[in-house]
Write an enzyme that holds these catalytic residues in place. Structure first.
Site, PDB file in Angstrom:
ATOM      1  N   PHE B  39      -6.342   4.879  -1.947  1.00  0.00           N
ATOM      2  CA  PHE B  39      -5.036   5.056  -2.570  1.00  0.00           C
ATOM      3  C   PHE B  39      -5.251   5.395  -4.041  1.00  0.00           C
ATOM      4  O   PHE B  39      -5.886   4.625  -4.783  1.00  0.00           O
ATOM      5  CB  PHE B  39      -4.199   3.787  -2.426  1.00  0.00           C
ATOM      6  CG  PHE B  39      -3.877   3.448  -0.990  1.00  0.00           C
ATOM      7  CD1 PHE B  39      -2.731   3.956  -0.378  1.00  0.00           C
ATOM      8  CD2 PHE B  39      -4.725   2.639  -0.243  1.00  0.00           C
ATOM      9  CE1 PHE B  39      -2.441   3.657   0.945  1.00  0.00           C
ATOM     10  CE2 PHE B  39      -4.436   2.332   1.085  1.00  0.00           C
ATOM     11  CZ  PHE B  39      -3.299   2.846   1.677  1.00  0.00           C
ATOM     12  N   LEU B  77      -7.590   0.420  -3.143  1.00  0.00           N
ATOM     13  CA  LEU B  77      -6.779   0.917  -4.248  1.00  0.00           C
ATOM     14  C   LEU B  77      -7.701   1.254  -5.411  1.00  0.00           C
ATOM     15  O   LEU B  77      -8.545   0.440  -5.776  1.00  0.00           O
ATOM     16  CB  LEU B  77      -5.789  -0.142  -4.734  1.00  0.00           C
ATOM     17  CG  LEU B  77      -4.897  -0.844  -3.712  1.00  0.00           C
ATOM     18  CD1 LEU B  77      -4.011  -1.876  -4.441  1.00  0.00           C
ATOM     19  CD2 LEU B  77      -4.026   0.149  -2.974  1.00  0.00           C
ATOM     20  N   CYS B  78      -7.535   2.424  -5.997  1.00  0.00           N
ATOM     21  CA  CYS B  78      -8.316   2.761  -7.193  1.00  0.00           C
ATOM     22  C   CYS B  78      -7.921   1.809  -8.314  1.00  0.00           C
ATOM     23  O   CYS B  78      -6.748   1.725  -8.695  1.00  0.00           O
ATOM     24  CB  CYS B  78      -8.059   4.198  -7.627  1.00  0.00           C
ATOM     25  SG  CYS B  78      -8.776   4.541  -9.246  1.00  0.00           S
ATOM     26  N   ILE B  79      -8.897   1.126  -8.860  1.00  0.00           N
ATOM     27  CA  ILE B  79      -8.570   0.073  -9.833  1.00  0.00           C
ATOM     28  C   ILE B  79      -7.975   0.655 -11.121  1.00  0.00           C
ATOM     29  O   ILE B  79      -7.031   0.087 -11.681  1.00  0.00           O
ATOM     30  CB  ILE B  79      -9.805  -0.820 -10.108  1.00  0.00           C
ATOM     31  CG1 ILE B  79      -9.425  -2.041 -10.937  1.00  0.00           C
ATOM     32  CG2 ILE B  79     -10.922  -0.045 -10.786  1.00  0.00           C
ATOM     33  CD1 ILE B  79     -10.471  -3.130 -10.934  1.00  0.00           C
ATOM     34  N   ALA B  82      -4.451   1.651 -10.393  1.00  0.00           N
ATOM     35  CA  ALA B  82      -3.645   0.461 -10.107  1.00  0.00           C
ATOM     36  C   ALA B  82      -3.307  -0.294 -11.395  1.00  0.00           C
ATOM     37  O   ALA B  82      -2.185  -0.775 -11.571  1.00  0.00           O
ATOM     38  CB  ALA B  82      -4.379  -0.451  -9.125  1.00  0.00           C
TER      39      ALA B  82
END
Lengths: 121, 130, 93
Positions: B39, B77-79, B82
């Site tokens: 994501f 999730l791409c940190i 995010a």
């Protein structure tokens, strides 16, 4: 990690209207740092990322800093769609990314088809 | 074949996340594997535990979670994306001195290296736009 | 050859036009989401001579009848198109 697949990052969006331009270049840098060095194609509004910019006027970081980092991560040639430049009235003389060579792509279809994976940004 | 799905669309905003779920189910039903769902961009909102659609609308979060449980999906999730958008797990929230974490069960936060790795090992990458 | 996936209405943005400008012989085009509005009407003329597919649930959802020149497919056939083509390129905004 061995690079088993050829990877193209296709940058299609102008620099400040949507975060995707910035996040696309960040993804390119991350792939290159992981030894999955992609080729990068600037096409459609993506060619507008290559212009000189002064986003201090809108409080944004200059996206060109990400561009200029590409050669340091092994992305030494930036591929640019010739037609997209021409449609937007941009000549190669207007474009200078220090450390990077520019390669014009006349025929993006066969160029894109030559890769294993394409990431669209 | 191993697929990686890249999702840019926020749930209940653009259609991309819904389309990605339908595609993911078809991939699995066809006997193929999903190496990772990554994501990115606004797609990270798919991992927010606070999304609360009206009861007579579909609930994309529970659909991702059900799919994860049934097929042991990797939902990453791409940190960086995010953090920009306020989707944090408890330890990130505490490290960044934010009032609370809000990441849903079943999701992981990880760096963009996970996209690079998925590109290296997957047979196909399909991007679902915003 | 490439599978191009377009998801934007041809009447609201340039994604389909941009895709067709980067189309190679032998490539295939799949219309999903709002791009199904390209599956009828005058847009069809731009798609002549190409392998074009349209995700039928997305068209049905919108009340669009798919032109017979375009192959209506379901999600399962979409997956097999993905296995038959490489790379897969999304044009979404």
């Amino acid at each position: 990690m061995a690079q088993e697949k050829t990877l193209l990052a296709m940058c299609r969006h102008a620099p400040y209207g949507h975060t995707i331009a910035r996040e696309g270049l960040e993804a390119v840098l991350a792939c290159a740092a992981m030894d999955q060095v992609p080729e990068v194609l600037f096409i459609n509004d993506g060619v507008l990322q290559l212009l000189e910019q002064n986003p201090k006027t809108i409080g944004e970081k200059n996206l060109r800093r990400n561009l200029q980092a590409l050669p340091m991560f092994g992305v030494e040639t930036l591929h640019v769609c010739r037609r997209s430049l021409e449609e937007r009235g941009i000549s190669l003389d207007n474009i200078d990314v220090p450390g990077a060579a520019l390669a014009l792509v006349d025929n993006p279809g066969p160029y894109i088809a030559g890769f294993d994976q394409v990431l669209s940004f | 074949m191993q697929f990686t799905l890249v999702v840019y669309g926020a749930p209940h905003a653009s259609e991309g996340a819904n389309t990605a779920l339908r595609f993911a189910r078809a991939v699995l039903a066809s006997g193929h594997g999903i190496y990772r769902v990554f994501f990115y961009g606004d797609g990270v909102h798919n991992g927010s535990a606070l999304v609360a659609p009206p009861q007579d609308e579909q609930d994309l979060l529970s659909q991702w979670q059900d799919l994860k449980i049934a097929h042991n999906l990797d939902l990453t999730l791409c940190i960086a994306a995010a953090q920009r958008r306020g989707v944090l797990n408890d330890s990130e929230a505490s490290r960044l001195e934010k009032p609370s974490g809000n990441m849903a069960d079943g999701f992981e936060l990880a760096g963009l290296g996970q996209l690079a790795e998925a590109a290296a090992v997957s047979d196909r990458i399909v991007t679902f736009g915003s | 050859m490439t599978l191009h996936i377009v998801s934007q209405s041809p009447f609201s943005g340039s994604a389909l036009k941009d895709c067709l400008s980067a189309f190679a012989d032998g490539d295939a085009l799949l219309l999903i989401e709002d791009a199904v509005y390209a599956a009828k009407g005058q847009t069809i003329t731009q798609l002549k001579g190409k392998s074009v597919y349209c995700l039928e649930p997305d068209a049905v959802a919108r009340g669009i009848s798919i032109d017979p020149a375009i192959e209506a497919i379901d999600e399962t056939r979409w997956v097999s198109l993905c296995t038959e083509h490489n790379p897969i390129v999304s044009w979404f905004r």
